[in-house]
Design an enzyme around this catalytic site. Structure first.
Site, PDB file in Angstrom:
ATOM      1  CE1 TYR A  86      -9.520 -16.317 -26.772  1.00 52.21           C
ATOM      2  CE2 TYR A  86      -7.378 -16.666 -27.782  1.00 52.21           C
ATOM      3  CZ  TYR A  86      -8.206 -15.942 -26.946  1.00 52.21           C
ATOM      4  OH  TYR A  86      -7.709 -14.851 -26.282  1.00 52.21           O
ATOM      5  CG  ASP A 145      -5.967 -12.180 -25.331  1.00 48.06           C
ATOM      6  OD1 ASP A 145      -6.752 -12.514 -24.427  1.00 48.06           O
ATOM      7  OD2 ASP A 145      -5.997 -11.061 -25.873  1.00 48.06           O
ATOM      8  CD  GLU A 184      -9.177  -6.886 -26.880  1.00 48.86           C
ATOM      9  OE1 GLU A 184      -8.289  -7.724 -27.085  1.00 48.86           O
ATOM     10  OE2 GLU A 184     -10.181  -6.765 -27.617  1.00 48.86           O
ATOM     11  CG  HIS A 239      -5.023 -10.133 -30.080  1.00 53.53           C
ATOM     12  ND1 HIS A 239      -6.141  -9.529 -30.590  1.00 53.53           N
ATOM     13  CD2 HIS A 239      -5.191 -10.150 -28.746  1.00 53.53           C
ATOM     14  CE1 HIS A 239      -6.966  -9.220 -29.614  1.00 53.53           C
ATOM     15  NE2 HIS A 239      -6.415  -9.586 -28.482  1.00 53.53           N
ATOM     16  CG  HIS A 289     -10.086 -15.030 -22.669  1.00 56.87           C
ATOM     17  ND1 HIS A 289     -11.030 -14.207 -22.080  1.00 56.87           N
ATOM     18  CD2 HIS A 289      -9.318 -14.223 -23.434  1.00 56.87           C
ATOM     19  CE1 HIS A 289     -10.819 -12.959 -22.484  1.00 56.87           C
ATOM     20  NE2 HIS A 289      -9.793 -12.946 -23.301  1.00 56.87           N
ATOM     21  CG  ASP A 296     -10.606  -8.863 -22.917  1.00 55.82           C
ATOM     22  OD1 ASP A 296      -9.905  -7.933 -23.336  1.00 55.82           O
ATOM     23  OD2 ASP A 296     -10.451 -10.040 -23.317  1.00 55.82           O
ATOM     24  CG  HIS A 312      -3.893  -7.840 -23.937  1.00 57.81           C
ATOM     25  ND1 HIS A 312      -3.614  -6.873 -24.868  1.00 57.81           N
ATOM     26  CD2 HIS A 312      -4.948  -8.553 -24.451  1.00 57.81           C
ATOM     27  CE1 HIS A 312      -4.463  -6.975 -25.878  1.00 57.81           C
ATOM     28  NE2 HIS A 312      -5.278  -7.976 -25.649  1.00 57.81           N
ATOM     29  CG  HIS A 362     -13.936  -8.072 -30.229  1.00 52.37           C
ATOM     30  ND1 HIS A 362     -13.472  -9.133 -30.937  1.00 52.37           N
ATOM     31  CD2 HIS A 362     -13.024  -7.852 -29.246  1.00 52.37           C
ATOM     32  CE1 HIS A 362     -12.326  -9.547 -30.421  1.00 52.37           C
ATOM     33  NE2 HIS A 362     -12.047  -8.789 -29.387  1.00 52.37           N
TER      34      HIS A 362
HETATM   35 FE1  FEO Z   1      -7.049  -9.258 -26.413  1.00 50.30          FE
HETATM   36 FE2  FEO Z   1      -8.691 -11.168 -24.106  1.00 50.30          FE
HETATM   37  O1  FEO Z   1      -8.156  -9.592 -24.948  1.00 50.30           O
END
Ligand code: FEO
Length: 369
Positions: free
Chosen positions: A189, A161, A77, A142, A220, A79, A75, A21
């Protein structure tokens, strides 16, 4: 891969992704998920939807035909939750654990998906046999739903994250990477994802400060073990907005070279005064690279020639990105070249002022220098 007795990594590598993104990911990333096997079996997070079958295969390789009992959703999101529909389809009796915001967002993202959900609050526990999880919500690190999960018996923090890095080159543990290079990736990051959320990060740091943590498993990049002290020290510095008073980052684009000459001239001037200077041409480097350099820089100078009475689109995009990431207490300077109208310099000045920066006098050049 087995991390510890009965604890496995079952996530996937997305080596090809180059834009997260708007954040350039030149070496890809991973979507980490973890399986903890005890009397009950727990999956911690899922992966991006396109990798759901790979996740299911990784899970099956560990537990065969046994079923997952719990899914901890740290989370929402996509991903980390995109594979949830297939995982719930494969393990329909699994109960999902997450924050109240997690439940609300999951039901908005996946309105057709039927699943049992248990809302958790700070310090709630989930016992799965010999092992017990403790939940540590970290709202706005986040997203509103974001949460870390701590596994007491093994002193592992599943941090989602937080403390992540976009590294998709195959390494699993921090010891496989050179330590400063890894810290730089954690910085990239932080600058591009976490930077606007200093206050929630401070809250998280305080929340985990009392815990014994031998291993941090982010969602990640590589798992942190020997690098934990350095990464925590860097996060403490970043969330306190500690900047280098002698670091200047000069970000610009150029049409026929005059704005570039201004950038280099400013760079020489500050270098000669003993500043550490980095000039970044947005035609050559991505704006997310520039953000990483700005993370610890006190001075941010931005330049654009005037194009059709505007600044160049690349510079406008950078300023939009910069404003959204909200670096605080910086000193800015606008510069640029023009032929006959010169609006870009004022527009860049306004863009930096909108970031709340203290401003130095703008620098302009007509046609050439
Ligand atoms: Fe906030 Fe890795 O997604």
């Amino acid at each position: 891969m087995k991390l510890r007795e009965n604890i496995y990594t079952v996530g996937v590598t997305d080596a090809e992704i180059r834009s997260f993104h708007g954040y350039e990911t030149p070496i890809g990333t991973t979507y980490n998920a973890f399986l903890v096997v005890d009397e009950k079996i727990t999956l911690i997070d899922t992966v991006k939807g396109a990798f759901a079958e790979e996740l299911l295969a990784n899970i099956k390789a560990v537990i065969g035909d046994r079923a997952i009992d719990y899914i901890i959703c740290n989370h929402v999101e996509p991903d980390h939750s995109g594979a949830l529909p297939l995982v719930v389809g494969a393990y329909p009796s699994a109960v999902v654990y997450g924050t109240a915001n997690c439940e609300k967002e999951l039901k908005a993202y996946y309105p057709e998906l039927a699943f049992d959900f248990v809302q958790v609050k700070n310090q709630d526990n989930l016992n799965i046999g010999e092992k017990t999880f403790t939940f540590i919500p970290m709202p706005m690190v986040h997203w509103p739903d974001s949460m870390s999960t701590y596994l007491d018996t093994d002193k592992i923090l599943f941090s989602n994250d937080a403390f992540g890095q976009h590294i998709g080159t195959g390494e699993v543990m921090d010891c496989e990477l050179e330590s400063q290079w890894l810290l730089d990736r954690a910085g990239d990051y932080y600058a591009n994802i976490i930077l606007p959320f200093a206050t929630p990060v401070k809250r998280l740091m305080a929340g985990i400060g009392e815990l014994a943590v031998d291993m941090i498993c982010p969602s990640h990049g590589v798992i942190l073990a020997e690098s934990i002290p350095q990464v925590l020290e860097a996060y403490a510095r970043w969330c306190e907005n500690v900047t280098d008073e002698k670091k200047v980052v000069i970000v610009y684009d150029t049409m026929w070279g005059t704005t570039q000459k201004l950038a280099l001239q400013l760079g020489d001037e500050y270098s000669q005064k003993g500043y550490d200077v980095e000039c970044i041409n947005l035609s050559e480097k991505h704006h997310s690279y520039a953000m990483a350099q700005i993370l610890e820089a006190k001075y941010v100078f931005v330049g654009s020639p005037t194009l059709n009475n505007q600044m160049m689109p690349s510079v406008a995009a950078f300023l939009c990105y910069l404003r959204g990431l909200k670096p605080k207490d910086r000193i800015g300077r606008a510069f640029g070249s023009y032929g006959w109208s010169g609006e870009s310099i004022g527009a860049v000045q306004a863009g930096l002022e909108a970031c709340g920066f203290e401003m130095l006098e703008p620098v302009k050049a007509q046609w050439n220098i």
